[in-house]
Design a protein around this motif. Structure first.
Motif, PDB file in Angstrom:
ATOM      1  N   LEU A  18      33.871  34.662  37.258  1.00  0.00           N
ATOM      2  CA  LEU A  18      34.538  36.005  36.034  1.00  0.00           C
ATOM      3  C   LEU A  18      35.793  35.222  35.897  1.00  0.00           C
ATOM      4  N   ARG A  19      35.784  35.342  33.977  1.00  0.00           N
ATOM      5  CA  ARG A  19      36.838  35.017  33.922  1.00  0.00           C
ATOM      6  C   ARG A  19      37.649  36.000  33.475  1.00  0.00           C
ATOM      7  N   LEU A  20      39.006  36.287  33.193  1.00  0.00           N
ATOM      8  CA  LEU A  20      39.590  37.197  32.766  1.00  0.00           C
ATOM      9  C   LEU A  20      40.640  36.765  31.724  1.00  0.00           C
ATOM     10  N   SER A  21      40.936  37.452  30.254  1.00  0.00           N
ATOM     11  CA  SER A  21      42.066  37.254  29.263  1.00  0.00           C
ATOM     12  C   SER A  21      42.841  38.530  29.575  1.00  0.00           C
ATOM     13  N   LEU A  34      54.310  35.672  32.794  1.00  0.00           N
ATOM     14  CA  LEU A  34      53.277  36.976  33.143  1.00  0.00           C
ATOM     15  C   LEU A  34      52.572  36.624  34.691  1.00  0.00           C
ATOM     16  N   GLY A  35      52.253  37.564  34.564  1.00  0.00           N
ATOM     17  CA  GLY A  35      51.412  37.607  36.048  1.00  0.00           C
ATOM     18  C   GLY A  35      50.295  38.641  35.691  1.00  0.00           C
ATOM     19  N   TRP A  36      49.411  38.181  36.971  1.00  0.00           N
ATOM     20  CA  TRP A  36      48.128  39.122  37.401  1.00  0.00           C
ATOM     21  C   TRP A  36      48.463  40.409  38.288  1.00  0.00           C
ATOM     22  N   SER A  63      45.949  34.588  49.522  1.00  0.00           N
ATOM     23  CA  SER A  63      44.509  35.183  49.807  1.00  0.00           C
ATOM     24  C   SER A  63      43.774  34.719  48.266  1.00  0.00           C
ATOM     25  N   VAL A  64      44.344  33.538  46.702  1.00  0.00           N
ATOM     26  CA  VAL A  64      43.145  34.121  46.507  1.00  0.00           C
ATOM     27  C   VAL A  64      43.673  32.261  46.101  1.00  0.00           C
ATOM     28  N   LYS A  65      44.715  31.341  46.610  1.00  0.00           N
ATOM     29  CA  LYS A  65      44.606  30.675  46.421  1.00  0.00           C
ATOM     30  C   LYS A  65      43.083  29.564  46.405  1.00  0.00           C
ATOM     31  N   GLY A  66      43.369  28.485  45.521  1.00  0.00           N
ATOM     32  CA  GLY A  66      42.419  27.438  45.406  1.00  0.00           C
ATOM     33  C   GLY A  66      41.251  27.851  44.959  1.00  0.00           C
ATOM     34  N   ARG A  67      40.904  29.713  44.932  1.00  0.00           N
ATOM     35  CA  ARG A  67      39.879  30.029  44.120  1.00  0.00           C
ATOM     36  C   ARG A  67      39.793  30.357  42.853  1.00  0.00           C
ATOM     37  N   PHE A  68      41.371  30.374  42.545  1.00  0.00           N
ATOM     38  CA  PHE A  68      42.295  31.854  41.234  1.00  0.00           C
ATOM     39  C   PHE A  68      42.655  30.338  40.263  1.00  0.00           C
ATOM     40  N   THR A  69      42.408  30.718  39.302  1.00  0.00           N
ATOM     41  CA  THR A  69      43.522  29.850  38.423  1.00  0.00           C
ATOM     42  C   THR A  69      43.963  30.851  37.592  1.00  0.00           C
ATOM     43  N   PHE A  80      45.069  33.762  31.351  1.00  0.00           N
ATOM     44  CA  PHE A  80      43.831  33.766  31.695  1.00  0.00           C
ATOM     45  C   PHE A  80      43.364  33.980  33.299  1.00  0.00           C
ATOM     46  N   LEU A  81      43.262  33.747  33.254  1.00  0.00           N
ATOM     47  CA  LEU A  81      42.289  33.857  34.929  1.00  0.00           C
ATOM     48  C   LEU A  81      41.412  33.701  35.860  1.00  0.00           C
ATOM     49  N   GLN A  82      40.945  32.524  35.878  1.00  0.00           N
ATOM     50  CA  GLN A  82      40.106  31.982  36.199  1.00  0.00           C
ATOM     51  C   GLN A  82      39.203  32.531  37.492  1.00  0.00           C
ATOM     52  N   MET A  83      38.648  32.662  38.146  1.00  0.00           N
ATOM     53  CA  MET A  83      38.617  33.593  39.893  1.00  0.00           C
ATOM     54  C   MET A  83      36.984  32.557  39.688  1.00  0.00           C
TER      55      MET A  83
END
Length: 124
Positions: A18-21, A34-36, A63-69, A80-83
């Motif tokens: 998923l990609r959050l905006s 900014l932060g998520w 917990s999200v390193k390597g998976r989220f950007t 953006f948060l690319q998951m």
């Protein structure tokens, strides 16, 4: 004042993406770090990812390193948060937040403005 509006949440199967905006109002977007964050029912809000004013520095929860950007487009006032490789334990309400003072702080109290949140549900 900065108003933040998240979008892009939804239901996805484990292993999916998923990609959050998060789009901000105001002309001073580029002056905010900014932060998520995410929050599950009955649990405290936890840091997921952060990015500095220019986008040159980022930070992630283990917990999200390597998976989220996390990334930002200051011309579009959007972060953006690319998951990727989503897991059931990533299920939560995801919030974006803006800080005028601290870059990639893990502490919710460091952020001045918050969005309303968007639900992400990962099914097994």
């Amino acid at each position: 004042q900065v108003q933040l509006v998240e979008s892009g949440g939804g239901l996805v199967q484990a292993g999916g993406s998923l990609r959050l905006s998060c789009t901000a109002s105001g002309r001073t977007f580029s002056s905010y770090a900014l932060g998520w964050f995410r929050q599950c029912p009955g649990k405290e809000r936890e840091f997921v990812a952060g990015i500095n004013w220019s986008g040159s520095s980022t930070r992630y929860a283990d917990s999200v390193k390597g998976r989220f950007t996390i990334s930002r487009d200051n011309a579009e006032n959007t972060v953006f948060l690319q998951m990727n490789s989503l897991r059931p334990e990533d299920t939560a309400v995801y919030y974006c937040a803006a800080s005028a003072t601290y870059s990639s702080s893990l502490l919710p109290a460091s952020y001045n403005y918050w969005g309303q949140g968007t639900q992400v549900t990962v099914s097994s």
